[in-house]
Design a protein around this motif. Sequence first.
Motif, PDB file in Angstrom:
ATOM      1  N   UNK A  31      -7.064   5.088   2.389  1.00  0.00           N
ATOM      2  CA  UNK A  31      -6.203   5.775   3.349  1.00  0.00           C
ATOM      3  C   UNK A  31      -5.304   4.739   4.021  1.00  0.00           C
ATOM      4  N   UNK A  32      -4.010   5.069   4.116  1.00  0.00           N
ATOM      5  CA  UNK A  32      -3.034   4.122   4.658  1.00  0.00           C
ATOM      6  C   UNK A  32      -2.375   4.688   5.918  1.00  0.00           C
ATOM      7  N   UNK A  33      -2.228   3.813   6.901  1.00  0.00           N
ATOM      8  CA  UNK A  33      -1.476   4.128   8.113  1.00  0.00           C
ATOM      9  C   UNK A  33      -0.378   3.071   8.242  1.00  0.00           C
ATOM     10  N   UNK A  34       0.823   3.461   7.785  1.00  0.00           N
ATOM     11  CA  UNK A  34       1.932   2.510   7.703  1.00  0.00           C
ATOM     12  C   UNK A  34       3.116   3.012   8.526  1.00  0.00           C
ATOM     13  N   UNK A  35       3.925   2.079   9.053  1.00  0.00           N
ATOM     14  CA  UNK A  35       5.167   2.494   9.712  1.00  0.00           C
ATOM     15  C   UNK A  35       6.083   3.191   8.715  1.00  0.00           C
ATOM     16  N   UNK A  36       6.901   4.094   9.207  1.00  0.00           N
ATOM     17  CA  UNK A  36       7.802   4.828   8.309  1.00  0.00           C
ATOM     18  C   UNK A  36       8.701   3.884   7.524  1.00  0.00           C
ATOM     19  N   UNK A  37       9.099   2.770   8.165  1.00  0.00           N
ATOM     20  CA  UNK A  37       9.992   1.838   7.485  1.00  0.00           C
ATOM     21  C   UNK A  37       9.332   1.176   6.273  1.00  0.00           C
ATOM     22  N   UNK A  38       8.002   1.122   6.287  1.00  0.00           N
ATOM     23  CA  UNK A  38       7.284   0.418   5.216  1.00  0.00           C
ATOM     24  C   UNK A  38       6.434   1.359   4.367  1.00  0.00           C
ATOM     25  N   UNK A  39       6.731   2.643   4.437  1.00  0.00           N
ATOM     26  CA  UNK A  39       5.946   3.609   3.654  1.00  0.00           C
ATOM     27  C   UNK A  39       6.049   3.345   2.159  1.00  0.00           C
ATOM     28  N   UNK A  42       3.182   1.496   0.068  1.00  0.00           N
ATOM     29  CA  UNK A  42       1.850   2.034  -0.213  1.00  0.00           C
ATOM     30  C   UNK A  42       1.415   1.855  -1.673  1.00  0.00           C
ATOM     31  N   UNK A  43       2.249   2.163  -2.676  1.00  0.00           N
ATOM     32  CA  UNK A  43       1.793   1.975  -4.066  1.00  0.00           C
ATOM     33  C   UNK A  43       1.354   0.542  -4.372  1.00  0.00           C
ATOM     34  N   UNK A  44       2.125  -0.446  -3.902  1.00  0.00           N
ATOM     35  CA  UNK A  44       1.766  -1.844  -4.175  1.00  0.00           C
ATOM     36  C   UNK A  44       0.481  -2.226  -3.442  1.00  0.00           C
ATOM     37  N   UNK A  45       0.316  -1.755  -2.217  1.00  0.00           N
ATOM     38  CA  UNK A  45      -0.899  -2.054  -1.456  1.00  0.00           C
ATOM     39  C   UNK A  45      -2.106  -1.355  -2.088  1.00  0.00           C
ATOM     40  N   UNK A  46      -1.904  -0.146  -2.559  1.00  0.00           N
ATOM     41  CA  UNK A  46      -2.994   0.589  -3.218  1.00  0.00           C
ATOM     42  C   UNK A  46      -3.436  -0.144  -4.482  1.00  0.00           C
ATOM     43  N   UNK A  47      -2.482  -0.634  -5.243  1.00  0.00           N
ATOM     44  CA  UNK A  47      -2.808  -1.366  -6.476  1.00  0.00           C
ATOM     45  C   UNK A  47      -3.602  -2.633  -6.158  1.00  0.00           C
ATOM     46  N   UNK A  48      -3.196  -3.335  -5.113  1.00  0.00           N
ATOM     47  CA  UNK A  48      -3.876  -4.576  -4.739  1.00  0.00           C
ATOM     48  C   UNK A  48      -5.317  -4.302  -4.296  1.00  0.00           C
ATOM     49  N   UNK A  49      -5.519  -3.249  -3.492  1.00  0.00           N
ATOM     50  CA  UNK A  49      -6.863  -2.922  -3.008  1.00  0.00           C
ATOM     51  C   UNK A  49      -7.746  -2.403  -4.147  1.00  0.00           C
ATOM     52  N   UNK A  50      -7.165  -1.606  -5.029  1.00  0.00           N
ATOM     53  CA  UNK A  50      -7.939  -1.065  -6.154  1.00  0.00           C
ATOM     54  C   UNK A  50      -8.422  -2.171  -7.075  1.00  0.00           C
ATOM     55  N   UNK A  51      -7.633  -3.237  -7.202  1.00  0.00           N
ATOM     56  CA  UNK A  51      -8.028  -4.356  -8.064  1.00  0.00           C
ATOM     57  C   UNK A  51      -9.172  -5.162  -7.467  1.00  0.00           C
ATOM     58  N   UNK A  52      -9.375  -5.055  -6.148  1.00  0.00           N
ATOM     59  CA  UNK A  52     -10.378  -5.887  -5.478  1.00  0.00           C
ATOM     60  C   UNK A  52     -11.610  -5.119  -5.023  1.00  0.00           C
ATOM     61  N   UNK A  53     -11.509  -3.788  -4.908  1.00  0.00           N
ATOM     62  CA  UNK A  53     -12.600  -2.985  -4.358  1.00  0.00           C
ATOM     63  C   UNK A  53     -12.947  -1.862  -5.315  1.00  0.00           C
ATOM     64  N   UNK A  54     -14.211  -1.431  -5.293  1.00  0.00           N
ATOM     65  CA  UNK A  54     -14.656  -0.377  -6.204  1.00  0.00           C
ATOM     66  C   UNK A  54     -15.233   0.831  -5.482  1.00  0.00           C
ATOM     67  N   UNK A  55     -15.762   0.648  -4.274  1.00  0.00           N
ATOM     68  CA  UNK A  55     -16.383   1.750  -3.537  1.00  0.00           C
ATOM     69  C   UNK A  55     -16.059   1.648  -2.055  1.00  0.00           C
ATOM     70  N   UNK A  56     -16.195   2.771  -1.380  1.00  0.00           N
ATOM     71  CA  UNK A  56     -16.017   2.778   0.067  1.00  0.00           C
ATOM     72  C   UNK A  56     -14.807   3.597   0.486  1.00  0.00           C
ATOM     73  N   UNK A 126       8.505  -6.701   2.585  1.00  0.00           N
ATOM     74  CA  UNK A 126       7.534  -6.329   1.550  1.00  0.00           C
ATOM     75  C   UNK A 126       6.643  -7.506   1.163  1.00  0.00           C
ATOM     76  N   UNK A 127       7.251  -8.627   0.843  1.00  0.00           N
ATOM     77  CA  UNK A 127       6.451  -9.781   0.430  1.00  0.00           C
ATOM     78  C   UNK A 127       5.541 -10.289   1.548  1.00  0.00           C
ATOM     79  N   UNK A 128       6.042 -10.459   2.797  1.00  0.00           N
ATOM     80  CA  UNK A 128       5.138 -10.879   3.878  1.00  0.00           C
ATOM     81  C   UNK A 128       3.980  -9.905   4.115  1.00  0.00           C
ATOM     82  N   UNK A 129       4.245  -8.606   3.989  1.00  0.00           N
ATOM     83  CA  UNK A 129       3.182  -7.611   4.200  1.00  0.00           C
ATOM     84  C   UNK A 129       2.113  -7.700   3.115  1.00  0.00           C
TER      85      UNK A 129
END
Length: 286
Positions: A31-39, A42-56, A126-129
């Motif tokens: 679940x993501x809570x992002x500012x509208x400017x950085x919505x 989400x796909x790139x952040x989701x990909x990064x988290x999915x590569x590192x986490x499996x449950x939760x 994007x890159x700093x985030x």
Amino acid sequence: MTGYAALSREYASVSLALELRSVNNRFLDLQFRLPDELRSLEPAMRELLTASLARGKIECRLVLSSQTNTIQNILLNHAQLHTLQMLSQEIKSVFPTAGDLSVSDILRWPGMVNDLRTTMNPAELHTPCLDLLQQTLQPFIAAREREGAKLGNLLLDRLNRIRELLAALSPKLPMILAGFQSRLSQSIQAAGLNEMDERIRQEFTLFANRIDVDEELTRLHTHLDEVENTLQHGGVVGKRLDFLMQELNRETNTLASKSVDSTVTQLAVEMKVLIEQMREQIQNIE
């Protein structure tokens, strides 16, 4: 597994603050809570988290704010200020007694003070985030690993308890089976049947094989060893442990169904309780 980590950093004239929280969940729920400017991140952040986490159930919260603690970070809308000045002069030409606007009135005027983040191209962030997310992941995963170590110790404690129950049962099995066979023999004699009759002996042998639990005990020990090896090996082991709990539960059910003595039945019940406790905790292990 539960976990928490938070980091912040400054980039240009804005501040970025990122939080990661997780609670137990059998599957990976992001679940993501992002500012509208950085919505769009989400796909790139989701990909990064999915590569590192499996449950939760993971909550990723990103806060973007301007550094308004210094006067240099305040930008006036000069076009708006000029328009306001002309309007003020026009009003005074009609109403000479109208009061002057104070500085605070001007600064509170809608659109007069620009938020610095609105002056930046969101793509620049994007890159700093993503870098900040990667950095936050390190202490977040470390916190979950510490939680996993605690759960692993709890599971090992339950494993040892099951082994103690099996160790206490094994010496009693010959006596339990002998007692049952004696009672069965007495029942056959009381019914006026010849115990030496070939058909009765065959049935007796088949029934004795059906209540023999040696294979179940062997498989239980094998599964317990595999659970311990899996815990020691580490890594993403939640689904494998879940499968092993199913196998332990299956063998325990078979042990209970073959029981001819209250001792075996009671042991099977205690084992099922311990296995269920383990199964509930394993839902939290990645």
